[in-house]
Design a protein around this motif. Structure first.
Motif, PDB file in Angstrom:
ATOM      1  N   UNK A 223     -18.921 -41.668 -25.546  1.00 40.03           N
ATOM      2  CA  UNK A 223     -20.050 -40.675 -26.016  1.00 40.03           C
ATOM      3  C   UNK A 223     -20.372 -41.186 -27.472  1.00 40.03           C
ATOM      4  N   UNK A 224     -19.791 -41.951 -28.323  1.00 37.18           N
ATOM      5  CA  UNK A 224     -20.104 -42.392 -29.574  1.00 37.18           C
ATOM      6  C   UNK A 224     -21.321 -43.768 -29.033  1.00 37.18           C
ATOM      7  N   UNK A 225     -20.813 -44.535 -28.238  1.00 35.41           N
ATOM      8  CA  UNK A 225     -21.774 -45.432 -27.803  1.00 35.41           C
ATOM      9  C   UNK A 225     -22.858 -45.100 -27.197  1.00 35.41           C
ATOM     10  N   UNK A 226     -22.969 -44.209 -26.377  1.00 36.21           N
ATOM     11  CA  UNK A 226     -24.130 -43.563 -25.766  1.00 36.21           C
ATOM     12  C   UNK A 226     -25.045 -42.946 -27.048  1.00 36.21           C
ATOM     13  N   UNK A 227     -24.604 -42.182 -27.852  1.00 39.12           N
ATOM     14  CA  UNK A 227     -25.288 -41.800 -28.988  1.00 39.12           C
ATOM     15  C   UNK A 227     -25.815 -42.702 -30.001  1.00 39.12           C
ATOM     16  N   UNK A 228     -25.301 -44.088 -30.080  1.00 33.11           N
ATOM     17  CA  UNK A 228     -25.913 -45.053 -30.653  1.00 33.11           C
ATOM     18  C   UNK A 228     -26.685 -46.129 -30.085  1.00 33.11           C
ATOM     19  N   UNK A 229     -26.688 -45.821 -28.862  1.00 36.30           N
ATOM     20  CA  UNK A 229     -27.288 -46.865 -27.992  1.00 36.30           C
ATOM     21  C   UNK A 229     -26.625 -48.139 -27.841  1.00 36.30           C
ATOM     22  N   UNK A 230     -25.394 -48.073 -27.887  1.00 37.98           N
ATOM     23  CA  UNK A 230     -24.447 -49.353 -27.867  1.00 37.98           C
ATOM     24  C   UNK A 230     -24.245 -49.655 -26.219  1.00 37.98           C
ATOM     25  N   UNK A 231     -23.669 -50.954 -26.134  1.00 39.45           N
ATOM     26  CA  UNK A 231     -23.409 -51.317 -24.740  1.00 39.45           C
ATOM     27  C   UNK A 231     -22.286 -50.553 -24.205  1.00 39.45           C
ATOM     28  N   UNK A 232     -21.827 -49.875 -23.323  1.00 40.15           N
ATOM     29  CA  UNK A 232     -20.881 -49.181 -22.733  1.00 40.15           C
ATOM     30  C   UNK A 232     -19.875 -49.885 -21.611  1.00 40.15           C
ATOM     31  N   UNK A 233     -20.365 -51.308 -21.347  1.00 37.42           N
ATOM     32  CA  UNK A 233     -19.994 -51.971 -20.397  1.00 37.42           C
ATOM     33  C   UNK A 233     -18.233 -52.054 -20.497  1.00 37.42           C
ATOM     34  N   UNK A 234     -17.808 -52.392 -22.012  1.00 37.32           N
ATOM     35  CA  UNK A 234     -16.320 -52.750 -22.210  1.00 37.32           C
ATOM     36  C   UNK A 234     -15.496 -51.483 -22.237  1.00 37.32           C
ATOM     37  N   UNK A 235     -16.216 -50.459 -22.257  1.00 34.61           N
ATOM     38  CA  UNK A 235     -15.692 -49.235 -22.269  1.00 34.61           C
ATOM     39  C   UNK A 235     -15.338 -48.705 -20.840  1.00 34.61           C
TER      40      UNK A 235
END
Length: 84
Positions: A33-45
């Protein structure tokens, strides 16, 4: 002589894996959720969550023929959670 029901032992071991992965999945959900909020890559998660979900289906659990072999099976995805 004591006989171990390996079918039941495998089920118990899978339940222990599920219990150990629960807080790790919850933490991964927060990270996602934090990655989505900041626009970060979520692939590793996403990969980490997939590995956690697959942990109880580790083929080594079914391959274990003794309680000792079964106890030695602890998926790498749960390493951060520690073995029981």
């Amino acid at each position: 002589m004591i006989t171990i029901d390996m079918t039941r032992a495998r089920a118990i071991h899978r339940d222990r894996i599920r219990a150990a992965r629960a807080p790790l999945l919850a933490a991964a959900d927060v990270d996602f959720q934090r990655a989505l909020e900041t626009g970060a890559d979520t692939a590793a998660i996403v990969a980490r969550k997939t590995a956690l979900r697959a942990a109880p289906q580790d083929p080594a659990i079914d391959a274990a023929t003794t309680p000792e072999q079964l106890a030695a099976v602890w998926p790498a995805a749960l390493a951060a959670g520690g073995a029981p």
